[in-house]
Design a protein around this motif. Structure first.
Motif: not given
Lengths: 114, 112
Positions: B32, B46, B95-96, B98-100, B102
């Motif tokens: 993702y 976003l 796994n798409a 939310n722990m991005l 950057f």
């Protein structure tokens, strides 16, 4: 919805003092994240919570940093004692747990430690 | 180590031109890839996101191009406007989730 609310917007403190940053996430969101932004290191994830429970704090730089989420509508990030190298913009973000849900960031707290 | 490398660090484009920001990743488990836009004094927001099952996604003047074999993705801003002047961050997650992770960010300036 007012979005993610952080306070204070600016904090100036002297080295050695305790600093507490506050965050109110968007109502209904499951996750809460604390990020730190600096010119040198960009956006770093410090810690995140799922339903008020800390899941991953591997980004917390050292024991001087601690974070709590006593309920679904409030979180704090505390630095004790603060050091000049902690100077940065600290962001809180929240999101739903659904995969691909966007992170909603607050406007940040700019911390300056002299 | 999970890493996302972003370039350039800064970019100046004339109004009406095309802005291109590139990102590369190492972890093949990433699936993702969102882009966030940040204006001064504000938190990132976003802008657009893509999954690796497509090679391109377009929303208005913003397009993400994705090259899975090269492990690279890029943001193209067509007909760039002064209002697009901001810092742009690419990101990636597994796994798409939310722990991005950057990228380092790109400061874009669009000159009138």
């Amino acid at each position: 919805d007012a979005g993610v609310i952080q306070s204070p917007r600016h904090e100036v403190t002297e080295m050695g003092q305790e600093v507490t940053l506050r965050c109110k996430p968007i109502s209904g969101h499951d996750y809460l994240f604390w990020y730190r932004q600096t010119m040198m290191r960009g956006l770093e994830l410090l810690i995140y919570f799922n339903n008020n429970v800390p899941i991953d704090d591997s980004g917390m730089p050292e024991d001087r940093f601690s974070a709590k989420m006593p309920n679904a509508s409030f979180s704090t990030l505390k630095i004790q004692p603060s050091e000049p190298r902690d100077s940065a913009v600290y962001f809180c973000a929240s999101s739903f747990r659904d995969r691909g849900s966007p992170l909603h960031f607050g406007n940040g707290t700019r911390l300056t430690v002299t | 180590q999970q890493q996302v490398k972003q370039s350039p660090q800064s970019l100046i484009v004339q109004k009406g031109g095309i802005s291109i920001i590139n990102c590369a990743y190492e972890n093949t488990a990433f699936d993702y890839f969102p882009w966030y836009q940040q204006f001064p004094g504000k938190g990132p927001a976003l802008l657009i996101a893509i999954r690796p099952d497509v090679s391109e996604k377009k929303e208005g003047r913003f397009t993400i191009s994705f090259n899975k074999s090269a492990k690279q993705f890029s943001l193209h801003i067509m007909d760039s406007q002064p209002g697009d002047s901001a810092t742009y961050f690419c990101a990636a997650s597994i796994n798409a989730g939310n722990m991005l992770t950057f990228g380092g960010g790109t400061r874009l300036m669009v000159k009138p």
